[in-house]
Design an enzyme around this catalytic site. Structure first.
Site, PDB file in Angstrom:
ATOM      1  N   LYS A  62       1.155 -68.720 -22.636  1.00 47.16           N
ATOM      2  CA  LYS A  62       1.483 -67.292 -22.854  1.00 47.16           C
ATOM      3  C   LYS A  62       2.774 -66.946 -22.106  1.00 47.16           C
ATOM      4  O   LYS A  62       3.618 -66.216 -22.614  1.00 47.16           O
ATOM      5  CB  LYS A  62       0.352 -66.384 -22.330  1.00 47.16           C
ATOM      6  CG  LYS A  62      -0.840 -66.258 -23.239  1.00 47.16           C
ATOM      7  CD  LYS A  62      -1.733 -65.049 -22.907  1.00 47.16           C
ATOM      8  CE  LYS A  62      -2.641 -65.230 -21.739  1.00 47.16           C
ATOM      9  NZ  LYS A  62      -3.729 -64.240 -21.636  1.00 47.16           N
ATOM     10  N   GLU A 120      -5.068 -48.020 -13.760  1.00 46.38           N
ATOM     11  CA  GLU A 120      -5.411 -48.164 -15.172  1.00 46.38           C
ATOM     12  C   GLU A 120      -6.394 -47.048 -15.519  1.00 46.38           C
ATOM     13  O   GLU A 120      -7.363 -46.826 -14.805  1.00 46.38           O
ATOM     14  CB  GLU A 120      -6.073 -49.527 -15.412  1.00 46.38           C
ATOM     15  CG  GLU A 120      -6.495 -49.722 -16.857  1.00 46.38           C
ATOM     16  CD  GLU A 120      -7.258 -51.017 -17.069  1.00 46.38           C
ATOM     17  OE1 GLU A 120      -6.640 -52.082 -16.984  1.00 46.38           O
ATOM     18  OE2 GLU A 120      -8.472 -50.936 -17.326  1.00 46.38           O
ATOM     19  N   GLN A 168      -7.882 -60.049 -13.931  1.00 45.66           N
ATOM     20  CA  GLN A 168      -9.224 -59.469 -14.014  1.00 45.66           C
ATOM     21  C   GLN A 168      -9.631 -59.064 -12.596  1.00 45.66           C
ATOM     22  O   GLN A 168      -9.121 -59.625 -11.616  1.00 45.66           O
ATOM     23  CB  GLN A 168     -10.185 -60.535 -14.577  1.00 45.66           C
ATOM     24  CG  GLN A 168     -11.610 -60.080 -14.751  1.00 45.66           C
ATOM     25  CD  GLN A 168     -11.710 -58.884 -15.692  1.00 45.66           C
ATOM     26  OE1 GLN A 168     -11.473 -57.764 -15.267  1.00 45.66           O
ATOM     27  NE2 GLN A 168     -12.037 -59.130 -16.949  1.00 45.66           N
ATOM     28  N   GLY A 209      -8.400 -58.851 -26.772  1.00 46.69           N
ATOM     29  CA  GLY A 209      -9.537 -57.951 -26.999  1.00 46.69           C
ATOM     30  C   GLY A 209     -10.830 -58.756 -27.031  1.00 46.69           C
ATOM     31  O   GLY A 209     -10.809 -59.984 -27.205  1.00 46.69           O
ATOM     32  N   ASP A 210     -11.926 -58.057 -26.839  1.00 48.26           N
ATOM     33  CA  ASP A 210     -13.237 -58.722 -26.824  1.00 48.26           C
ATOM     34  C   ASP A 210     -13.873 -58.680 -28.202  1.00 48.26           C
ATOM     35  O   ASP A 210     -13.395 -58.003 -29.103  1.00 48.26           O
ATOM     36  CB  ASP A 210     -14.156 -58.020 -25.820  1.00 48.26           C
ATOM     37  CG  ASP A 210     -13.870 -58.512 -24.413  1.00 48.26           C
ATOM     38  OD1 ASP A 210     -13.609 -59.711 -24.242  1.00 48.26           O
ATOM     39  OD2 ASP A 210     -13.889 -57.674 -23.488  1.00 48.26           O
ATOM     40  N   TYR A 218      -7.180 -64.689 -15.296  1.00 47.32           N
ATOM     41  CA  TYR A 218      -8.571 -64.653 -14.816  1.00 47.32           C
ATOM     42  C   TYR A 218      -8.761 -65.574 -13.608  1.00 47.32           C
ATOM     43  O   TYR A 218      -8.946 -66.793 -13.784  1.00 47.32           O
ATOM     44  CB  TYR A 218      -9.513 -65.061 -15.960  1.00 47.32           C
ATOM     45  CG  TYR A 218      -9.353 -64.148 -17.158  1.00 47.32           C
ATOM     46  CD1 TYR A 218     -10.172 -63.038 -17.304  1.00 47.32           C
ATOM     47  CD2 TYR A 218      -8.337 -64.360 -18.099  1.00 47.32           C
ATOM     48  CE1 TYR A 218      -9.994 -62.165 -18.376  1.00 47.32           C
ATOM     49  CE2 TYR A 218      -8.151 -63.496 -19.167  1.00 47.32           C
ATOM     50  CZ  TYR A 218      -8.980 -62.403 -19.301  1.00 47.32           C
ATOM     51  OH  TYR A 218      -8.787 -61.533 -20.355  1.00 47.32           O
TER      52      TYR A 218
HETATM   53  P1  FAD Z   1      -6.358 -64.797 -24.690  1.00 49.21           P
HETATM   54  O1  FAD Z   1      -5.239 -65.049 -23.763  1.00 49.21           O
HETATM   55  O2  FAD Z   1      -6.096 -64.916 -26.133  1.00 49.21           O
HETATM   56  O3  FAD Z   1      -7.528 -65.810 -24.281  1.00 49.21           O
HETATM   57  C1  FAD Z   1      -8.825 -65.670 -24.847  1.00 49.21           C
HETATM   58  C2  FAD Z   1      -9.586 -66.975 -24.703  1.00 49.21           C
HETATM   59  O4  FAD Z   1      -9.038 -67.953 -25.572  1.00 49.21           O
HETATM   60  C3  FAD Z   1      -9.514 -67.603 -23.313  1.00 49.21           C
HETATM   61  O5  FAD Z   1     -10.738 -68.262 -23.078  1.00 49.21           O
HETATM   62  C4  FAD Z   1      -8.390 -68.616 -23.416  1.00 49.21           C
HETATM   63  O6  FAD Z   1      -8.570 -69.683 -22.493  1.00 49.21           O
HETATM   64  C5  FAD Z   1      -8.543 -69.075 -24.850  1.00 49.21           C
HETATM   65  N1  FAD Z   1      -7.292 -69.431 -25.516  1.00 49.21           N
HETATM   66  C6  FAD Z   1      -6.078 -68.854 -25.350  1.00 49.21           C
HETATM   67  N2  FAD Z   1      -5.170 -69.418 -26.161  1.00 49.21           N
HETATM   68  C7  FAD Z   1      -5.842 -70.358 -26.890  1.00 49.21           C
HETATM   69  C8  FAD Z   1      -5.471 -71.287 -27.908  1.00 49.21           C
HETATM   70  N3  FAD Z   1      -4.217 -71.361 -28.336  1.00 49.21           N
HETATM   71  N4  FAD Z   1      -6.441 -72.097 -28.422  1.00 49.21           N
HETATM   72  C9  FAD Z   1      -7.714 -72.035 -27.987  1.00 49.21           C
HETATM   73  N5  FAD Z   1      -8.112 -71.180 -27.010  1.00 49.21           N
HETATM   74  C10 FAD Z   1      -7.189 -70.359 -26.477  1.00 49.21           C
HETATM   75  N6  FAD Z   1      -9.820 -55.471 -23.675  1.00 49.21           N
HETATM   76  C11 FAD Z   1      -9.701 -54.420 -24.535  1.00 49.21           C
HETATM   77  O7  FAD Z   1     -10.330 -54.419 -25.597  1.00 49.21           O
HETATM   78  N7  FAD Z   1      -8.890 -53.353 -24.247  1.00 49.21           N
HETATM   79  C12 FAD Z   1      -8.158 -53.290 -23.099  1.00 49.21           C
HETATM   80  O8  FAD Z   1      -7.442 -52.324 -22.861  1.00 49.21           O
HETATM   81  C13 FAD Z   1      -8.266 -54.380 -22.164  1.00 49.21           C
HETATM   82  N8  FAD Z   1      -7.537 -54.397 -21.022  1.00 49.21           N
HETATM   83  C14 FAD Z   1      -7.605 -55.490 -20.179  1.00 49.21           C
HETATM   84  C15 FAD Z   1      -6.789 -55.533 -19.042  1.00 49.21           C
HETATM   85  C16 FAD Z   1      -6.833 -56.634 -18.170  1.00 49.21           C
HETATM   86  C17 FAD Z   1      -5.956 -56.656 -16.957  1.00 49.21           C
HETATM   87  C18 FAD Z   1      -7.727 -57.708 -18.434  1.00 49.21           C
HETATM   88  C19 FAD Z   1      -7.814 -58.874 -17.493  1.00 49.21           C
HETATM   89  C20 FAD Z   1      -8.523 -57.681 -19.574  1.00 49.21           C
HETATM   90  C21 FAD Z   1      -8.476 -56.587 -20.456  1.00 49.21           C
HETATM   91  N9  FAD Z   1      -9.237 -56.529 -21.626  1.00 49.21           N
HETATM   92  C22 FAD Z   1      -9.123 -55.469 -22.499  1.00 49.21           C
HETATM   93  C23 FAD Z   1     -10.215 -57.588 -21.919  1.00 49.21           C
HETATM   94  C24 FAD Z   1      -9.624 -58.746 -22.749  1.00 49.21           C
HETATM   95  O9  FAD Z   1      -9.248 -58.279 -24.029  1.00 49.21           O
HETATM   96  C25 FAD Z   1     -10.687 -59.833 -22.852  1.00 49.21           C
HETATM   97  O10 FAD Z   1     -10.899 -60.437 -21.597  1.00 49.21           O
HETATM   98  C26 FAD Z   1     -10.527 -60.861 -23.940  1.00 49.21           C
HETATM   99  O11 FAD Z   1     -11.768 -61.563 -24.054  1.00 49.21           O
HETATM  100  C27 FAD Z   1      -9.446 -61.909 -23.687  1.00 49.21           C
HETATM  101  O12 FAD Z   1      -8.207 -61.356 -23.759  1.00 49.21           O
HETATM  102  P2  FAD Z   1      -6.893 -62.218 -23.387  1.00 49.21           P
HETATM  103  O13 FAD Z   1      -5.734 -61.401 -23.719  1.00 49.21           O
HETATM  104  O14 FAD Z   1      -7.011 -62.772 -22.025  1.00 49.21           O
HETATM  105  O15 FAD Z   1      -7.060 -63.400 -24.469  1.00 49.21           O
END
Ligand code: FAD
Length: 315
Positions: free
Chosen positions: A197, A19, A208, A126-127, A177
């Site tokens: 998902k 990455e 992660q 995204g964060d 995670y």
């Molecule tokens: P989600 O799957 O949407 O989950 C986010 C949170 O919401 C989790 O706590 C989950 O349990 C909860 N949740 C999910 N669905 C629901 C629902 N329906 N109702 C209520 N809660 C729910 N960030 C960047 O900005 N750019 C990047 O390029 C990037 N690359 C990454 C690559 C990897 C391999 C990883 C592991 C992370 C990366 N991240 C990146 C960070 C990521 O965007 C963050 O960790 C973010 O906080 C969560 O993203 P997610 O896609 O896991 O979110």
């Protein structure tokens, strides 16, 4: 080729992938090539390119008032992906995030990717922006990664927002995670959302980073208990600086094994700390490979030489 097709084809082998981050604004594509050229000897079938949302900042202006400014330090994900595919003939996987995009903009970004022949995407939420403290979706944008997965799945069936059209053919990766996403109240709920998902159309999971392989093995077992049966690619990052033993847990919510922390604290200088981190990562990689993981995915963060050393020991 789709990442999952590639992994299925190489099912008795562990492949390697990397990455990378887009360069800081004003940087050149040559810096990406300089980072990737030495890594190509390990024949990665795909390279991920991260996406960075704009951040807000408040700048003090003459007269003492503060002006809100928007900064995007690392633009260029899609262009970099196209350049990588063109130069190396490997797949490039852009990260696409919900934050900062309306659903129309997400659709347009996906159309652009499809035009460019980029058919793999890592769909992420995204964060939060640093100044906001919690994730706030763009008005008219997605709340969670699953919403983007559903949108891509619809496009894969030819269902666009306004009308029907040519079906896209995206292979969709999502994040997982092993030590729980920090916002999830418990592992059970996090797993339920991950399962949703995958049921919505995600084809594979990238984890992660973790520093204790047992966390990954337990996570894979848990996924299988939840009937999540897609490939789960472990994400690895070597520790390279002493400050990371407190910094990485605060950013990525990961734990460090005691043995690793003790070795880092005992290391006498920067080079010794780096060596501890590299050796730890090599041992992690060797064990994961021996257990037959489909791919070892390394978060390079621009540090090429480290990964050349690790690659030579492991592959
Ligand atoms: P989600 O799957 O949407 O989950 C986010 C949170 O919401 C989790 O706590 C989950 O349990 C909860 N949740 C999910 N669905 C629901 C629902 N329906 N109702 C209520 N809660 C729910 N960030 C960047 O900005 N750019 C990047 O390029 C990037 N690359 C990454 C690559 C990897 C391999 C990883 C592991 C992370 C990366 N991240 C990146 C960070 C990521 O965007 C963050 O960790 C973010 O906080 C969560 O993203 P997610 O896609 O896991 O979110």
């Amino acid at each position: 080729m789709k990442i999952t097709d590639y992994l299925a084809q190489k099912k008795d082998e562990t492949v390697i992938s990397f990455e990378i981050l887009p360069p800081l604004k004003g940087g050149s594509i040559q810096s990406i090539f300089d980072s990737l050229d030495p890594l190509m000897e390990f024949k990665p079938p795909f390279i991920d390119v991260t996406y960075h949302r704009e951040e807000y900042d408040y700048k003090q202006r003459p007269g003492g008032y503060y002006e809100k400014t928007s900064i995007r330090k690392r633009p260029g994900t899609v262009g970099i992906c196209a350049a990588i595919m063109n130069r190396y003939g490997v797949e490039a996987v852009p990260h696409l995030i919900c934050g900062g995009f309306t659903i129309e903009e997400t659709e347009n970004a996906l159309i652009d990717l499809s035009f460019l022949g980029i058919n793999n995407v890592l769909a992420l939420r995204g964060d939060a922006r640093k100044l906001e403290g919690r994730f706030i979706p763009e008005p008219g944008g997605h709340n969670f990664a699953i919403d983007m997965v559903r949108q891509i799945e619809k496009m894969n069936k030819g269902e666009y927002l306004e009308s029907a059209g040519q079906a896209t053919d995206f292979c969709i990766g999502v994040a997982g995670y092993p030590e729980k996403h920090f916002e999830a109240p418990n592992m059970k709920l996090d797993m339920q959302f991950l399962k949703e998902k995958v049921d919505a159309g995600a084809d594979y999971i990238v984890t992660q980073m973790f520093f204790d392989n047992q966390k990954y093995f337990d996570f894979v077992d848990l996924c299988r208990e939840y009937d999540i049966n897609v490939p789960i690619i472990p994400g690895l990052k070597p520790l390279t600086r002493k400050s990371q033993i407190s910094r990485l847990p605060s950013i990525f919510y990961v734990n460090f094994p005691e043995e690793l922390v003790e070795a880092v604290i005992k290391a006498k200088d920067k080079a010794a700390v780096k060596q501890v981190g590299i050796e730890w990562c090599i041992q992690q990689s060797k064990e994961l490979k021996a257990k037959g993981v489909p791919c070892l995915h390394y978060y390079t963060m621009g540090d090429v030489n480290t990964f050349v050393k690790i690659g030579k020991e492991v592959f």
